[in-house]
Design an enzyme around this catalytic site. Structure first.
Site, PDB file in Angstrom:
ATOM      1  N   GLY A  95       0.394 -11.223   1.685  1.00 43.29           N
ATOM      2  CA  GLY A  95       0.175 -10.258   2.762  1.00 43.29           C
ATOM      3  C   GLY A  95      -0.330 -10.971   4.012  1.00 43.29           C
ATOM      4  N   ILE A  96      -1.158 -10.265   4.742  1.00 36.26           N
ATOM      5  CA  ILE A  96      -1.697 -10.837   5.972  1.00 36.26           C
ATOM      6  C   ILE A  96      -3.216 -10.830   5.884  1.00 36.26           C
ATOM      7  CG2 ILE A  96       0.214 -10.366   7.542  1.00 36.26           C
ATOM      8  CD1 ILE A  96      -1.250  -7.682   8.158  1.00 36.26           C
ATOM      9  N   GLY A  97      -3.863 -11.667   6.692  1.00 39.27           N
ATOM     10  CA  GLY A  97      -5.319 -11.674   6.740  1.00 39.27           C
ATOM     11  C   GLY A  97      -5.904 -12.932   6.127  1.00 39.27           C
ATOM     12  N   ILE A 151      -7.453 -13.783   3.265  1.00 43.55           N
ATOM     13  CA  ILE A 151      -7.202 -14.281   1.907  1.00 43.55           C
ATOM     14  C   ILE A 151      -5.802 -14.899   1.791  1.00 43.55           C
ATOM     15  CG2 ILE A 151      -6.935 -13.572  -0.519  1.00 43.55           C
ATOM     16  CD1 ILE A 151      -9.462 -11.871  -0.150  1.00 43.55           C
ATOM     17  N   GLU A 182       6.900  -8.492   2.213  1.00 41.04           N
ATOM     18  CA  GLU A 182       7.160  -7.409   3.174  1.00 41.04           C
ATOM     19  C   GLU A 182       6.794  -7.860   4.581  1.00 41.04           C
ATOM     20  OE1 GLU A 182       4.474  -4.566   1.367  1.00 41.04           O
ATOM     21  OE2 GLU A 182       3.222  -4.622   3.142  1.00 41.04           O
ATOM     22  N   GLY A 215       2.892  -1.966   0.779  1.00 40.03           N
ATOM     23  CA  GLY A 215       3.777  -2.431  -0.284  1.00 40.03           C
ATOM     24  C   GLY A 215       3.039  -2.978  -1.484  1.00 40.03           C
TER      25      GLY A 215
HETATM   26  N1  COA Z   1     -17.101  -0.137   0.216  1.00 40.46           N
HETATM   27  C1  COA Z   1     -17.412   0.007   1.517  1.00 40.46           C
HETATM   28  N2  COA Z   1     -16.927  -0.775   2.495  1.00 40.46           N
HETATM   29  C2  COA Z   1     -16.090  -1.752   2.126  1.00 40.46           C
HETATM   30  C3  COA Z   1     -15.717  -1.964   0.797  1.00 40.46           C
HETATM   31  C4  COA Z   1     -16.256  -1.122  -0.180  1.00 40.46           C
HETATM   32  N3  COA Z   1     -15.969  -1.292  -1.456  1.00 40.46           N
HETATM   33  N4  COA Z   1     -14.880  -3.004   0.741  1.00 40.46           N
HETATM   34  C5  COA Z   1     -14.715  -3.443   1.984  1.00 40.46           C
HETATM   35  N5  COA Z   1     -15.447  -2.686   2.831  1.00 40.46           N
HETATM   36  C6  COA Z   1     -15.556  -2.858   4.269  1.00 40.46           C
HETATM   37  C7  COA Z   1     -15.808  -4.313   4.604  1.00 40.46           C
HETATM   38  O1  COA Z   1     -17.180  -4.642   4.608  1.00 40.46           O
HETATM   39  C8  COA Z   1     -15.194  -4.423   5.965  1.00 40.46           C
HETATM   40  O2  COA Z   1     -16.067  -3.851   6.924  1.00 40.46           O
HETATM   41  P1  COA Z   1     -16.656  -4.768   8.104  1.00 40.46           P
HETATM   42  O3  COA Z   1     -15.415  -5.248   8.838  1.00 40.46           O
HETATM   43  O4  COA Z   1     -17.479  -3.790   8.858  1.00 40.46           O
HETATM   44  O5  COA Z   1     -17.401  -5.842   7.399  1.00 40.46           O
HETATM   45  C9  COA Z   1     -13.995  -3.489   5.889  1.00 40.46           C
HETATM   46  O6  COA Z   1     -14.277  -2.563   4.836  1.00 40.46           O
HETATM   47  C10 COA Z   1     -12.692  -4.214   5.584  1.00 40.46           C
HETATM   48  O7  COA Z   1     -12.842  -5.007   4.431  1.00 40.46           O
HETATM   49  P2  COA Z   1     -12.029  -6.359   4.255  1.00 40.46           P
HETATM   50  O8  COA Z   1     -12.166  -6.833   2.878  1.00 40.46           O
HETATM   51  O9  COA Z   1     -12.382  -7.296   5.361  1.00 40.46           O
HETATM   52  O10 COA Z   1     -10.578  -5.817   4.476  1.00 40.46           O
HETATM   53  P3  COA Z   1      -9.279  -6.581   4.893  1.00 40.46           P
HETATM   54  O11 COA Z   1      -9.109  -6.505   6.344  1.00 40.46           O
HETATM   55  O12 COA Z   1      -9.202  -7.925   4.225  1.00 40.46           O
HETATM   56  O13 COA Z   1      -8.183  -5.647   4.223  1.00 40.46           O
HETATM   57  C11 COA Z   1      -7.403  -4.158   2.542  1.00 40.46           C
HETATM   58  C12 COA Z   1      -8.215  -5.392   2.847  1.00 40.46           C
HETATM   59  C13 COA Z   1      -7.457  -3.905   1.046  1.00 40.46           C
HETATM   60  C14 COA Z   1      -7.927  -2.949   3.271  1.00 40.46           C
HETATM   61  C15 COA Z   1      -5.946  -4.430   2.979  1.00 40.46           C
HETATM   62  O14 COA Z   1      -5.493  -5.531   2.309  1.00 40.46           O
HETATM   63  C16 COA Z   1      -5.046  -3.248   2.676  1.00 40.46           C
HETATM   64  O15 COA Z   1      -4.998  -2.310   3.425  1.00 40.46           O
HETATM   65  N6  COA Z   1      -4.318  -3.309   1.529  1.00 40.46           N
HETATM   66  C17 COA Z   1      -3.402  -2.242   1.169  1.00 40.46           C
HETATM   67  C18 COA Z   1      -2.003  -2.513   1.661  1.00 40.46           C
HETATM   68  C19 COA Z   1      -1.402  -3.716   1.018  1.00 40.46           C
HETATM   69  O16 COA Z   1      -1.947  -4.308   0.128  1.00 40.46           O
HETATM   70  N7  COA Z   1      -0.212  -4.088   1.465  1.00 40.46           N
HETATM   71  C20 COA Z   1       0.511  -5.210   0.936  1.00 40.46           C
HETATM   72  C21 COA Z   1       0.189  -6.519   1.605  1.00 40.46           C
HETATM   73  S1  COA Z   1       0.452  -6.571   3.361  1.00 40.46           S
END
Ligand code: COA
Length: 443
Positions: free
Chosen positions: A214-216, A218, A237, A335
């Site tokens: 994905g992106i980001g 990790i 994707e 996705g």
């Molecule tokens: N409870 C409360 N807050 C939480 C939390 C939890 N369990 N887990 C994370 N957060 C908060 C984090 O602290 C962070 O807040 P901050 O920016 O104020 O610190 C925010 O939520 C985002 O968390 P982070 O882990 O940095 O998210 P990310 O930007 O790495 O995105 C997903 C992770 C899961 C949201 C993202 O990967 C996603 O939307 N996945 C679903 C779609 C997908 O997987 N598509 C396929 C690949 S592209």
């Protein structure tokens, strides 16, 4: 008429083009780097001329002005992926959200939301009169097969990509020439925690595997740990800048792919000009509609397919929450399940869910006894296999409930393990085994 004459006949101003939209229309706009902001801004500038327009989009890098108070009665956003700029609008009911697996979005649009209008960003035409969807083929190209009105912002900065990614100027309703740099989604610095997660993920990746990243932070951290691998493939994707160096160096060369050998398959590119320059006129990269790229059956045609996705929370059963935080819609399934299932069906495939063990600056554990009330399960416990944190790898498929819980506790942040162990005891009447089976667990 030559295509050049057709092109000239359709050229107009953004203001005139958007006035082809009628009250009550559903309008689909592109996402990510493919959003036609020139047309969207023209629509917003004339908002008083429009009534009851539904705007459908996905992840936006913009500010979601549709959700402003003055836009009520004129525009209403129905997003398929909550973004930073519209999460609050979704939570407060100002905007709508529709949940759908990414590979099913083309069908959702065609059969249910039935947009009459598409706003698209395209490259300049080639010598045959074909424009390219460039960075974004995803769901937007499919809409152009049936929408009555296709309004195109032709932008010289949009790369020209190969695959199923072209449209002829004769198929456009109106053309607006407006050059604007694409949104730049630059890589952020990788944290130590992400680096460690990247190392564990890389330990599950073998030479010759085909990857979905994905992106980001990790996925980028995973990319940094792949330099000693050989003959990797890419079927994803969307990707960000993280893959470019590996592609250029031939670490990802798609040589061992069992589907689309020799080619990188993408639905969208979501990076900066580093990525856009790489995909521009590059025949080794193919962009395809998302109902092809993300269809689990097509994904599974790649042997040794490895999916790497991220999540927000996992409970002791291994249920994954990735797109909600309690009642708050944070993102969307995207996705994730498409690739988890495709990788699971793939011969030799593996699915990995990777996350830091804590959130909110280390104050809460992402591995929890119970999912937060109101949250939705994104990926079911039956679909999940590897879960990775900076403390190791939990392998869940084929494990008993007790074993799954013990594996997950062993990769939780140490400061939350005692609390999780008490929940284990409450459920199973005993304390967890101190040394779960997975070898890589540390901490
Ligand atoms: N409870 C409360 N807050 C939480 C939390 C939890 N369990 N887990 C994370 N957060 C908060 C984090 O602290 C962070 O807040 P901050 O920016 O104020 O610190 C925010 O939520 C985002 O968390 P982070 O882990 O940095 O998210 P990310 O930007 O790495 O995105 C997903 C992770 C899961 C949201 C993202 O990967 C996603 O939307 N996945 C679903 C779609 C997908 O997987 N598509 C396929 C690949 S592209």
């Amino acid at each position: 008429m030559t295509w050049q004459e057709i092109y000239q006949s359709k050229l107009t101003s953004a203001k005139k083009a958007v006035h082809l939209i009628e009250d009550g229309d559903t309008v689909v706009v592109g996402f990510g780097c493919g959003e036609a902001f020139g047309l969207e801004n023209a629509l917003l500038d004339s908002y008083k001329d429009f009534h009851d327009i539904t705007i459908v989009n996905m992840l936006t890098t913009g500010s979601s002005p549709w959700c402003g108070e003055e836009m009520q009665g004129h525009f209403r956003l129905n997003c398929l992926f909550a973004s930073a700029s519209n999460r609050n609008a979704v939570s407060s009911g100002i905007a709508d959200f529709t949940t759908c697996h990414f590979y099913e979005i083309p069908e959702l649009l065609r059969e249910r939301l039935r947009p009459r209008v598409a706003l698209v960003m395209l490259s300049s035409p080639d010598e045959h009169g074909y424009c390219s969807f460039g960075t974004n083929v995803d769901y937007i190209k499919g809409v152009c097969d049936y929408a009555d009105v296709i309004l195109a912002q032709v932008n010289k900065h949009m790369p020209r990509t190969f695959g199923n990614s072209i449209i002829h100027v004769r198929d456009l309703t109106a053309i607006v020439e407006q050059d604007a740099p694409l949104p730049q989604i630059c890589s952020v610095e990788i944290s130590d925690v992400e680096r460690q997660i990247g190392k564990y993920c890389a330990s599950l990746i073998h030479d010759g595997d085909t990857l979905q990243l994905g992106i980001g932070g990790i996925p980028n951290a995973v990319c940094q740990q792949l330099w000693d691998k050989k003959d990797l493939g890419l079927h994803s994707e969307l990707v960000g800048d993280g893959v470019v160096d590996l592609l250029e160096a031939g670490v990802i060369n798609n040589k061992k792919k069992t589907a689309n050998r020799g080619r990188t398959i993408l639905g969208a590119a979501f990076g900066s000009d580093k990525l856009n320059n790489y995909i521009n006129n590059n025949p080794s990269v193919e962009m395809h509609p998302i109902d092809y790229v993300n269809n689990p059956l097509f994904i599974a045609q790649n042997d040794n397919m490895v999916s790497i996705n991220s999540c927000l929370q996992v409970d002791l059963l291994g249920q994954i929450v990735s797109d909600t935080i309690g009642l708050h819609q944070f993102s969307a399934v995207g996705g994730q399940v498409d690739f988890v299932r495709g990788a699971t069906m793939s011969h030799g495939g593996r699915s990995i869910m990777a996350m830091s063990s804590t959130a909110k600056k280390g104050t809460i554990s992402r591995i929890v006894p119970l999912i937060t009330e109101g949250s939705a399960i994104t990926t079911s416990r039956n679909d999940v296999n590897y879960v990775v944190t900076e403390y190791g790898i939990a392998q869940l498929k084929g494990k008993t409930l007790k074993e799954r819980a013990a594996e997950l506790i062993s990769i939780a942040h140490p400061k939350f393990r005692a609390e999780l162990a008490l929940e284990y005891q409450r459920r199973f009447g005993e304390m967890p085994n101190k040394h779960p089976q997975t070898q890589q667990n540390v901490g």
